[in-house]
Design a protein around this motif. Structure first.
Motif, PDB file in Angstrom:
ATOM      1  N   UNK A 107       0.879  -1.171   0.000  1.00 33.97           N
ATOM      2  CA  UNK A 107       0.000   0.000   0.000  1.00 33.97           C
ATOM      3  C   UNK A 107       0.914   1.218   0.000  1.00 33.97           C
ATOM      4  N   UNK A 108       0.847   2.073  -1.029  1.00 35.41           N
ATOM      5  CA  UNK A 108       1.754   3.227  -1.110  1.00 35.41           C
ATOM      6  C   UNK A 108       1.700   4.087   0.149  1.00 35.41           C
ATOM      7  N   UNK A 109       2.866   4.617   0.549  1.00 30.04           N
ATOM      8  CA  UNK A 109       2.938   5.429   1.771  1.00 30.04           C
ATOM      9  C   UNK A 109       2.034   6.656   1.678  1.00 30.04           C
ATOM     10  N   UNK A 110       1.793   7.156   0.454  1.00 31.21           N
ATOM     11  CA  UNK A 110       0.923   8.320   0.285  1.00 31.21           C
ATOM     12  C   UNK A 110      -0.518   8.037   0.627  1.00 31.21           C
ATOM     13  N   UNK A 111      -0.907   6.749   0.669  1.00 31.42           N
ATOM     14  CA  UNK A 111      -2.287   6.390   0.999  1.00 31.42           C
ATOM     15  C   UNK A 111      -2.509   6.168   2.494  1.00 31.42           C
ATOM     16  N   UNK A 112      -1.440   6.164   3.277  1.00 33.26           N
ATOM     17  CA  UNK A 112      -1.588   5.867   4.703  1.00 33.26           C
ATOM     18  C   UNK A 112      -2.419   6.907   5.462  1.00 33.26           C
ATOM     19  N   UNK A 113      -2.275   8.212   5.177  1.00 33.48           N
ATOM     20  CA  UNK A 113      -3.150   9.169   5.866  1.00 33.48           C
ATOM     21  C   UNK A 113      -4.635   8.865   5.659  1.00 33.48           C
ATOM     22  N   UNK A 114      -4.994   8.417   4.450  1.00 32.69           N
ATOM     23  CA  UNK A 114      -6.390   8.062   4.194  1.00 32.69           C
ATOM     24  C   UNK A 114      -6.781   6.806   4.939  1.00 32.69           C
ATOM     25  N   UNK A 115      -5.803   5.866   5.082  1.00 33.42           N
ATOM     26  CA  UNK A 115      -6.073   4.644   5.851  1.00 33.42           C
ATOM     27  C   UNK A 115      -6.426   4.990   7.291  1.00 33.42           C
ATOM     28  N   UNK A 116      -5.725   5.969   7.853  1.00 26.01           N
ATOM     29  CA  UNK A 116      -5.983   6.361   9.234  1.00 26.01           C
ATOM     30  C   UNK A 116      -7.427   6.860   9.385  1.00 26.01           C
ATOM     31  N   UNK A 117      -7.918   7.548   8.350  1.00 24.27           N
ATOM     32  CA  UNK A 117      -9.293   8.076   8.386  1.00 24.27           C
ATOM     33  C   UNK A 117     -10.335   6.997   8.142  1.00 24.27           C
ATOM     34  N   UNK A 118     -10.062   6.081   7.223  1.00 27.13           N
ATOM     35  CA  UNK A 118     -11.071   5.122   6.777  1.00 27.13           C
ATOM     36  C   UNK A 118     -11.046   3.806   7.552  1.00 27.13           C
ATOM     37  N   UNK A 119      -9.898   3.429   8.106  1.00 25.37           N
ATOM     38  CA  UNK A 119      -9.741   2.081   8.670  1.00 25.37           C
ATOM     39  C   UNK A 119      -9.257   2.167  10.117  1.00 25.37           C
ATOM     40  N   UNK A 120     -10.142   2.490  11.029  1.00 27.74           N
ATOM     41  CA  UNK A 120      -9.730   2.718  12.410  1.00 27.74           C
ATOM     42  C   UNK A 120      -9.194   1.452  13.073  1.00 27.74           C
ATOM     43  N   UNK A 121      -9.900   0.332  12.946  1.00 28.14           N
ATOM     44  CA  UNK A 121      -9.465  -0.905  13.586  1.00 28.14           C
ATOM     45  C   UNK A 121      -8.138  -1.399  13.004  1.00 28.14           C
ATOM     46  N   UNK A 122      -8.013  -1.331  11.686  1.00 23.71           N
ATOM     47  CA  UNK A 122      -6.767  -1.756  11.048  1.00 23.71           C
ATOM     48  C   UNK A 122      -5.611  -0.859  11.479  1.00 23.71           C
ATOM     49  N   UNK A 123      -5.865   0.434  11.577  1.00 22.13           N
ATOM     50  CA  UNK A 123      -4.817   1.367  12.025  1.00 22.13           C
ATOM     51  C   UNK A 123      -4.348   1.010  13.425  1.00 22.13           C
ATOM     52  N   UNK A 124      -5.291   0.665  14.308  1.00 16.74           N
ATOM     53  CA  UNK A 124      -4.919   0.292  15.681  1.00 16.74           C
ATOM     54  C   UNK A 124      -4.043  -0.954  15.679  1.00 16.74           C
ATOM     55  N   UNK A 125      -4.408  -1.936  14.841  1.00 16.68           N
ATOM     56  CA  UNK A 125      -3.600  -3.163  14.735  1.00 16.68           C
ATOM     57  C   UNK A 125      -2.176  -2.824  14.298  1.00 16.68           C
ATOM     58  N   UNK A 126      -2.057  -1.956  13.295  1.00 23.86           N
ATOM     59  CA  UNK A 126      -0.740  -1.621  12.744  1.00 23.86           C
ATOM     60  C   UNK A 126       0.089  -0.787  13.720  1.00 23.86           C
ATOM     61  N   UNK A 127      -0.590   0.073  14.490  1.00 22.48           N
ATOM     62  CA  UNK A 127       0.147   0.867  15.495  1.00 22.48           C
ATOM     63  C   UNK A 127       0.741  -0.057  16.554  1.00 22.48           C
ATOM     64  N   UNK A 128      -0.022  -1.079  16.980  1.00 21.58           N
ATOM     65  CA  UNK A 128       0.514  -2.048  17.939  1.00 21.58           C
ATOM     66  C   UNK A 128       1.722  -2.777  17.346  1.00 21.58           C
ATOM     67  N   UNK A 129       1.627  -3.126  16.079  1.00 19.46           N
ATOM     68  CA  UNK A 129       2.762  -3.768  15.414  1.00 19.46           C
ATOM     69  C   UNK A 129       3.988  -2.852  15.413  1.00 19.46           C
ATOM     70  N   UNK A 130       3.755  -1.563  15.146  1.00 21.91           N
ATOM     71  CA  UNK A 130       4.863  -0.604  15.093  1.00 21.91           C
ATOM     72  C   UNK A 130       5.530  -0.478  16.458  1.00 21.91           C
ATOM     73  N   UNK A 131       4.718  -0.464  17.524  1.00 22.88           N
ATOM     74  CA  UNK A 131       5.280  -0.376  18.873  1.00 22.88           C
ATOM     75  C   UNK A 131       6.127  -1.608  19.179  1.00 22.88           C
ATOM     76  N   UNK A 132       5.611  -2.786  18.806  1.00 24.89           N
ATOM     77  CA  UNK A 132       6.374  -4.021  19.025  1.00 24.89           C
ATOM     78  C   UNK A 132       7.675  -4.001  18.228  1.00 24.89           C
ATOM     79  N   UNK A 133       7.607  -3.499  16.995  1.00 24.95           N
ATOM     80  CA  UNK A 133       8.811  -3.439  16.163  1.00 24.95           C
ATOM     81  C   UNK A 133       9.837  -2.484  16.767  1.00 24.95           C
ATOM     82  N   UNK A 134       9.374  -1.332  17.246  1.00 22.87           N
ATOM     83  CA  UNK A 134      10.290  -0.370  17.873  1.00 22.87           C
ATOM     84  C   UNK A 134      10.930  -0.974  19.116  1.00 22.87           C
ATOM     85  N   UNK A 135      10.137  -1.726  19.884  1.00 24.35           N
ATOM     86  CA  UNK A 135      10.671  -2.362  21.090  1.00 24.35           C
ATOM     87  C   UNK A 135      11.741  -3.401  20.713  1.00 24.35           C
ATOM     88  N   UNK A 136      11.481  -4.151  19.650  1.00 24.24           N
ATOM     89  CA  UNK A 136      12.445  -5.155  19.199  1.00 24.24           C
ATOM     90  C   UNK A 136      13.738  -4.501  18.739  1.00 24.24           C
TER      91      UNK A 136
END
Length: 472
Positions: A107-136
């Motif tokens: 999914x192109x990085x330019x579409x991510x702002x729209x994902x945040x608006x349209x896909x709340x549950x998916x965004x939450x899943x991905x934010x948790x993944x990002x936190x885990x990745x940063x911790x790793x």
């Protein structure tokens, strides 16, 4: 019959937790890509082009921190990598490579702002993944930085131990020969039939030598030492004594008046025998002192390294002696400073109170900052560490007289993976780790820099027990 992209995404281990309309959103915006084994998905030079949903295969990220290429993280079918919502990632720390034939939906990085608006549950899943990745990544790089610090410590320790160890070996071998010389000279002295007065005169000279050796001995240049040895050889020749004793006698601070005093009490063959015995005795004393000094140096180095690593400390916060930690750090980095002809000094306020924390982690802060300062200055440069109490905190300053940090990058030096060092010479996580460790100790870190003076300031709160004692 092959499955559609939407079906494959709906069965994806991570995406399947999101509502179906949001999975359809990814299917509509995403682009299916097939990678051959060895193909780079994202280069460390960047930029990251989007969110990557791994459908099948195997991806891995490799970094080279100067000790060889190393895998630090990997993803397989059912994982998601790349740019995440709200992420500030510009480029990965290393190349992301396909280990085998791999399929991803990007999914192109330019579409991510729209994902945040349209896909709340998916965004939450991905934010948790990002936190885990940063911790790793943080855990992995903290381990790497510790290993780099230990590597530098081992190299510095080997260099530091080499001189006293060589001195111990050399002096121990010489001591065996010197003891044999003392034994032979003692036999000859006993057979010389000296009177009690003559024995007392010899012992008086020996006591003078011992008394002088306990003081700070004269430091002579090679030319001055050669002149002294020649003068003593002339004195020995004048008194009919063996000039072989000139070298060990010249290495003491024994005066010609003392030698004249001995010659007045003993003459002839007896004087020669006495001088040979004294020379052998002086050599034995000197070699014994060298062995003690070298052994003490080894002991102090090992104690400094033990203090630096805090290898015997508990894994819970405890009151830490900042002055001792800084002292150990300066000892550990001393060989690097001398190798580069850099002045490395420490100045601390007497009676500094302690801070609560982990001694090993605090020493890692001082070592990283001081090591960077040593890298920044040129030959004949200066690096100074200071520590003083300011209000309810201990402030440690690491100051160097290098060229300074350019103003255009000063705000980025604490960013993960940012480095100005050549490829392979730095990972760009040293200062990020320093910042994290300072924050872990409830402290603050600041930097001021201009050409000729860069200062890193670390402020750590004084331990409550120290504050209580000062107020009582």
């Amino acid at each position: 019959m092959s499955k559609s992209l939407l079906e494959r995404l709906s069965e994806h281990r991570t995406l399947s937790a999101a509502p179906q309309p949001q999975i359809e959103w990814v299917a509509n915006r995403g682009r299916l890509r097939s990678l051959a084994a060895g193909q780079i998905l994202t280069s460390k030079k960047g930029p990251v082009d989007g969110l990557h949903v791994v459908l099948s295969g195997h991806l891995a990220i490799y970094v080279d921190g100067g000790s060889g290429r190393r895998k630090i993280m990997e993803w397989r079918g059912g994982d998601i990598t790349g740019m995440m919502p709200y992420s500030r990632l510009i480029a990965p720390p290393g190349d992301v490579v396909a280990e085998e034939p791999t399929e991803v939906v990007t999914v192109p990085s330019g579409d991510l702002p729209q994902m945040i608006c349209d896909c709340h549950e998916l965004t939450a899943i991905l934010v948790h993944l990002m936190v885990d990745r940063a911790r790793h990544f943080t855990s992995s790089y903290l381990h790497d930085e510790k290993m780099v610090s230990l590597g530098k410590l081992a190299a510095g320790l080997a260099h530091e131990l080499n001189n006293p160890a060589s001195a111990l070996t050399r002096s121990a071998k010489a001591l065996a020969a010197s003891i044999d010389s003392v034994r032979t000279a003692s036999h000859d002295l006993g057979a010389a039939g000296l009177t009690m007065e003559q024995v007392a005169a010899i012992d008086a000279i020996r006591q003078i030598s011992i008394s002088l050796s306990l003081r700070v001995q004269s430091v002579r240049s090679p030319l001055e030492q050669e002149d002294r040895e020649r003068s003593i050889a002339n004195w020995l020749k004048k008194h009919g004594a063996n000039t072989a004793a000139a070298e060990p006698l010249a290495e003491t601070d024994l005066t010609f008046d003392a030698l004249d005093q001995l010659a007045g009490a003993i003459d002839g063959k007896a004087l020669d025998i006495a001088l040979v015995w004294l020379a052998a005795d002086f050599s034995t004393q000197r070699l014994n002192a060298e062995i003690q000094e070298a052994a003490s140096r080894v002991y102090n180095l090992v104690a400094s390294v033990k203090g630096f690593t805090q290898m015997d400390r508990a894994s819970v916060p405890e009151p830490v002696d900042i002055e001792q930690g800084l002292t150990d750090t300066v000892v550990v980095l001393g060989s690097k400073a001398r190798e580069r002809s850099v002045s490395l000094s420490l100045r601390t306020e007497p009676g500094l109170p302690r801070v609560n924390g982990f001694g090993g982690e605090l020493n890692q802060i001082w070592a990283n900052l001081a090591d960077n300062a040593l890298d920044a200055v040129g030959a004949e440069g200066r690096v100074e560490l200071t520590a003083a109490r300011e209000g309810g905190a201990i402030v440690v300053r690491i100051i160097d007289d290098g060229p300074g940090i350019p103003s255009d990058i000063r705000d980025r030096i604490f960013d993960p993976f940012f480095t100005t060092k050549p490829v392979g010479a730095g990972t760009g996580v040293g200062l990020d780790i320093v910042r994290r460790l300072v924050q872990r100790h409830n402290g603050e870190i600041e930097v001021d820099s201009r050409p000729g003076r860069t200062e890193f300031r670390v402020r750590l709160p004084i331990a409550d027990t120290a504050i209580s004692k000062s107020n009582s």
